[in-house]
Design a protein around this motif. Structure first.
Motif, short mmCIF file in Angstrom:
data_model
loop_
_atom_site.label_atom_id
_atom_site.label_comp_id
_atom_site.label_asym_id
_atom_site.label_seq_id
_atom_site.Cartn_x
_atom_site.Cartn_y
_atom_site.Cartn_z
N PHE A 60 6.83 -23.43 11.76
CA PHE A 60 6.72 -24.86 11.55
C PHE A 60 5.34 -25.19 11.00
CE2 PHE A 60 10.61 -26.07 13.72
CZ PHE A 60 10.85 -24.96 14.53
N ALA A 61 5.28 -26.22 10.15
CA ALA A 61 4.02 -26.59 9.52
C ALA A 61 2.96 -26.93 10.55
CB ALA A 61 4.24 -27.76 8.57
N SER A 62 3.37 -27.58 11.62
CA SER A 62 2.48 -27.87 12.74
C SER A 62 3.32 -27.94 14.00
CB SER A 62 1.72 -29.18 12.51
OG SER A 62 2.62 -30.27 12.46
N ALA A 63 2.65 -27.98 15.14
CA ALA A 63 3.38 -27.95 16.40
C ALA A 63 4.28 -29.15 16.58
CB ALA A 63 2.40 -27.85 17.57
N ASN A 64 3.85 -30.30 16.08
CA ASN A 64 4.65 -31.52 16.24
C ASN A 64 5.22 -32.02 14.94
OD1 ASN A 64 2.27 -32.29 15.13
ND2 ASN A 64 1.75 -33.86 16.66
N SER A 65 5.44 -31.09 13.98
CA SER A 65 6.03 -31.49 12.71
C SER A 65 7.53 -31.69 12.87
CB SER A 65 5.75 -30.43 11.64
OG SER A 65 6.35 -29.20 12.01
N SER A 66 8.22 -32.00 11.78
CA SER A 66 9.64 -32.29 11.82
C SER A 66 10.42 -31.09 12.34
CB SER A 66 10.15 -32.65 10.43
OG SER A 66 10.09 -31.52 9.58
N SER A 67 11.67 -31.36 12.69
CA SER A 67 12.49 -30.32 13.31
C SER A 67 12.88 -29.22 12.35
CB SER A 67 13.75 -30.96 13.91
OG SER A 67 14.50 -31.60 12.91
N SER A 68 12.69 -29.41 11.04
CA SER A 68 13.11 -28.40 10.06
C SER A 68 12.07 -27.31 9.97
CB SER A 68 13.32 -29.04 8.69
OG SER A 68 14.31 -30.03 8.75
N PRO A 69 12.41 -26.04 10.26
CA PRO A 69 11.43 -24.96 10.14
C PRO A 69 11.11 -24.67 8.68
CG PRO A 69 13.59 -24.07 10.68
CD PRO A 69 13.72 -25.58 10.74
N MET A 70 9.95 -24.06 8.46
CA MET A 70 9.53 -23.68 7.12
C MET A 70 10.37 -22.51 6.62
SD MET A 70 5.45 -23.72 7.91
CE MET A 70 5.08 -22.90 6.35
N ASP A 71 10.33 -22.30 5.31
CA ASP A 71 10.94 -21.12 4.73
C ASP A 71 10.14 -19.89 5.16
OD1 ASP A 71 11.64 -22.84 1.62
OD2 ASP A 71 12.86 -22.63 3.45
N GLY A 72 10.75 -18.74 5.08
CA GLY A 72 10.05 -17.52 5.44
C GLY A 72 10.30 -17.07 6.85
N GLY A 73 11.31 -17.65 7.52
CA GLY A 73 11.65 -17.19 8.86
C GLY A 73 12.19 -15.77 8.82
#
Length: 886
Positions: free
Chosen positions: A268-281
């Motif tokens: 995630f971009a930050s701990a409290n960012s939106s619920s959508s995870p970043m690419d690269g999982g």
């Protein structure tokens, strides 16, 4: 190359614990202090969340995963994504949404519905001062010097978050399912050399050091595994990297072992960012066929890039949810089978077959032939099959539990062949065929002769009985059994009970209710009540008698009199409701009796009777203020359970002091469910005939509005005001002209701005609230023995419950929380309570009453037949009609 950040010491507490203790917010921030309790029911409006970290990135909650209502856990959730990253009581979930987690100076504990502790933190040398949820997601118990007594990071479940370490020897265990967080069959283990995934405790199927994403920097002993913003690492004790899997930069990473055995790393971009995870999982293992049960037991997995195709091998053609089954005539051997009356044989899976565990397991035997491999498996009780590699002359055993096989024909595994041990009959097929022929030759003539005798006899008997059957046919068609099956949903049970009974004229003796409380005979009822000797109550429904069961426990027997169609319906509704639900604040139904026209219900005995007795009657002991508060909280919890604790919401429809029972020890229970209605999960409300008791009926009963659980909230608000005031909200002696009977003892103590003539206490309470004069509203018989803040709280909660628009009333779960002080206290809305002034003026005189009638009709354009009297109720309905067939 990134390094994991070391865990920093806890910051000093900067808030006074006493201030935090008095904070009654719906969801606390960062800290809660001892003497705090949280249950899903108390925090149902926030889906169980009771504590947030200061940044809002993580939440502590009473969590019911996957929306189920049977298992609740103390959990830490990543707020934006809703991911559960930790659970306390995996092996001992709470099964009642009203049962609490408690924080005390001794630690945190979880209780079941009976108050028994099912999980707790270990004992500590120092008392607990606070429970803190850090922005890292760590839930910790702190002492008075801010030292950490216990923390969730030391007890991981199935997940790791950034800055958390998993030491060598530690592990993550998958959950059983999305709704059951108990430990499943998969685990991630950190060893001194690597991080590995295993199935069933020992079968290894993935290594971090073998994965394409990882790089091994050097040899060394692994001290712990950590994840941070740059990747996943295995580190030595001096924090030097041994194995690393670098990833694109991220503010937060969550490593979670799924119920299917896959290790998922979300960024995630930050701990409290939106619920959508970043690419690269990352998902490991990346290939589906590498999982033990990728195609279920005995399934054949064919790789298709990173995907897979599942089929069944020829000897096991039948597919089912858990894998593939043998063909008819073959039986798999259970684990640990060692001989017996039946011999074993082996079914071949063909060549080009591999097993998921072969990649990381050494062979059981090397340099041997296939016959030696089979002999090795036959001598091993736990061996369920074997694989033989003809190219390396190696043998691999499949032990304890069979998993998926891999089709390797397109790769370099063509030399591997698979065999499965099965059970076979010791007799040859020729012997079996000969025996069958002999048996048929002996039995066939006998069977034919017997069938002829049976046919002739049946024809003679049928001829003789034909006339008798025609004569009694009509009566037989009317006689039928009414079978009422107990279901988990009380609403469904009630529907079947009432529908079957409505179709039954008087065949009530045949009512059978499997699984519901005991059905007594009338003789048994007479024996337990000593021929109805001790009468303890009465009402429109009939009388209540005290009784005693053979085991010595006391009961209250409710004798329904004058049973008509409505009475039958109420009787069966009550059985369906009480017989299917169990809660500490709901009266328990011990049994029932239905013989002919007799209808009796047997309840647990509440020795203090109903609330109206000590509350309204001048004789007897006075209810002290603390008792009134406890009664309000207990009744609120019971109603909240009816509304939210069952598969179908149950609307009581008759909330009043007479239906709240008391017993020694502070027991408070809701009773009398004869008028209850049910809402399915798809229903938001329902339309039904008017039911309830005058003085407690919500305005929607009079306006052709759908009835919801907030209808009970209105009635409870009226009960709250009566608890505060100690008398009825309205006089029972108001004449049609609006005058009050001079003999009435239910007048308002203290009067109002109306010159002391107003006998409608809700209006007095509203005016007292507007003027801030809460102490004046308390029962004068208490002589000031009240807690001012609690009087204010109860009055405010009651007025919130009395809002004219049902949608603006709080739910009963919120009401219970506000009364307990664990949820933020609502503020009554003046514009939503204006109708109380109209009701109240109905006690002042005819002229104002007419004004009220016109206002009540107003824009609703209801017919003259539904015009209200000065007391706000339909003039054409009597009290008994409003109460139903009691």
């Amino acid at each position: 190359m990134g390094r994991p950040s070391p865990i920093r010491p806890h910051l000093l507490l900067v808030l006074l614990l006493g201030v935090l203790r008095s904070d009654a917010g719906t969801v606390r921030t960062e800290l809660v202090t001892p003497d705090f309790a949280a249950s899903y029911l108390l925090f149902i409006d926030t889906l169980g969340v009771f504590l947030r970290s200061s940044s809002g990135a993580f939440e502590a909650a009473v969590h019911g995963p996957a929306g189920q209502q049977d298992r609740y856990y103390l959990a830490v959730l990543h707020a934006p994504s809703g991911t559960c990253v930790w659970a306390a009581n995996r092996a001992a979930p709470i099964t009642d949404r009203a049962a609490p987690f408690r924080l005390s100076s001794a630690g945190v504990s979880a209780e079941d519905a009976n108050g028994t502790v099912v999980w707790s933190t270990p004992p500590f040398a120092s008392p607990v001062a606070a429970l803190r949820l850090a922005d890292s997601g760590n839930l910790a118990l702190l002492d008075g010097q801010n030292g950490t007594l216990w923390q969730s990071f030391d007890r991981p479940t199935d997940s790791l978050v950034s800055s958390q370490r998993l030491p060598a020897g530690g592990f993550l265990a998958s959950a059983v399912s999305a709704s059951d967080l108990a430990e499943g069959d998969y685990s991630l283990n950190v060893t001194a050399a690597d991080a590995v995934l295993t199935w069933m405790g020992s079968s290894l199927y993935w290594r971090l050091s073998n994965d394409a994403i990882s790089i091994k920097d050097r040899e060394g002993t692994v001290a712990y595994m950590a994840v941070n913003g740059t990747g996943l690492y295995l580190l030595a004790a001096d924090d030097t990297v041994i194995v690393q899997a670098t990833m694109p930069p991220a503010g937060l990473r969550i490593v979670q072992l799924g119920v299917d055995g896959k290790l998922q790393i979300s960024s995630f971009a930050s701990a409290n960012s939106s619920s959508s995870p970043m690419d690269g999982g990352i998902v490991a293992p990346s290939r589906g066929c590498a999982l033990p049960l990728s195609c279920g037991a005995l399934g054949l997995c064919t790789p298709d890039g990173n995907a897979s195709i599942c089929t069944c091998p020829p000897p096991f053609p039948t597919a089912h949810d858990d894998g593939c089954a043998p063909s008819v005539g073959s039986t798999l051997l259970p684990d640990g089978y060692c001989g017996g009356r039946s011999a074993t044989s082996y079914l071949s899976l063909g060549s080009g077959i591999a097993y998921y565990a072969n990649k990381f397991s050494p062979p059981a035997m090397a340099g041997s032939n296939a016959s030696s491999c089979q002999a090795l498996c036959s001598s091993n009780c736990s061996c369920l099959g074997y694989l033989y590699d003809s190219s390396s002359l190696s043998c691999y055993l499949a032990q304890h539990q069979l998993a998926s096989f891999i089709n390797t024909n397109a790769s370099n595994g063509a030399g591997m062949s698979g065999y499965i041990k099965v059970q076979s009959s010791p007799r040859s097929s020729s012997d079996s065929s000969s025996s069958n022929k002999t048996l048929i030759a002996i039995l066939l003539p006998t069977i034919i002769a017997f069938l002829l005798v049976v046919v002739v006899g049946a024809f003679v008997i049928a001829s003789r009985r034909r006339k008798d059957e025609q004569r009694v046919g009509r009566r037989a068609s009317r006689s039928r059994d009414v079978q009422l099956r107990r279901q988990r949903s009380p609403g469904s049970a009630s529907a079947h009970l009432v529908r079957d009974l409505d179709n039954d004229d008087d065949g009530d003796d045949d009512i059978v209710i499997p699984g519901l409380p005991t059905r007594f005979t009338h003789d048994e009822i007479e024996a337990m009540t000593n021929s109805y000797r001790t009468k303890i109550g009465a009402g429109g429904f009939g009388a209540v008698y005290k009784g005693e069961l053979p085991d010595g426990s006391l009961v209250a027997v409710k004798k329904i009199e004058g049973v008509g169609t409505q009475g039958k319906r109420e009787f069966m509704t009550e059985i369906a409701v009480i017989g299917n639900i169990h809660h500490v604040n709901l009266v328990r139904l011990r049994g029932f009796c239905t013989e002919g026209h007799r209808r009796l219900l047997v309840y647990e005995y509440m020795n203090r009777g109903s609330l109206d007795r000590p509350l309204f009657r001048p004789a007897g002991p006075l209810l002290e203020w603390k008792e009134r508060v406890d009664i309000a909280i207990g009744a609120a919890r019971g109603l909240a359970y009816l509304h939210f604790g069952c598969n179908q919401r149950i609307i009581h429809c008759d909330v009043k002091p007479e239906n709240i029972l008391l017993a020694d020890g502070g027991q408070v229970k809701i009773a009398d469910f004869g008028l209850a209605k049910f809402l399915t999960p798809e229903q938001s409300g329902l339309f039904t005939t008017m039911r309830g008791t005058r003085g407690y009926l919500a305005p929607e009963w009079l306006t052709n509005t759908a009835i919801t659980d907030r209808t009970d909230v209105y009635g409870f608000g009226m009960v709250l005001l009566e608890l505060v005031h100690g008398r009825k909200n309205r006089s029972e002696h108001v004449s049609d002209g609006g005058g009050e009977d001079s003999n009435s003892s239910n007048g308002t103590a203290g009067g109002s701005s109306r010159g002391g003539r107003n006998d409608y206490f809700p209006l007095v309470a509203l005016e007292g609230h507007e003027g801030g004069r809460y102490a004046e509203l308390a029962d004068p018989r208490l002589e000031g023995r009240v807690v001012g803040k609690e009087v204010e709280r109860m009055v405010k909660v009651a007025l919130c419950c009395l809002h004219e628009d049902p949608h603006t009333r709080p739910s009963m779960a919120v009401v219970a929380g506000m009364l307990e002080g664990t949820m933020e206290l609502g503020e009554p809305r003046a514009q939503a309570l204006g109708f109380l002034r109209l009701y109240g003026r109905g006690f002042a005189g005819p002229s104002e009453g007419n004004v009220m009638k016109q206002a009540m009709v107003g824009d609703r354009t209801r017919s003259e037949t539904t015009m209200t009297t000065m007391s706000g109720w339909p003039s054409y309905m009597s009290s008994s009609q409003l109460s139903g067939a009691r």
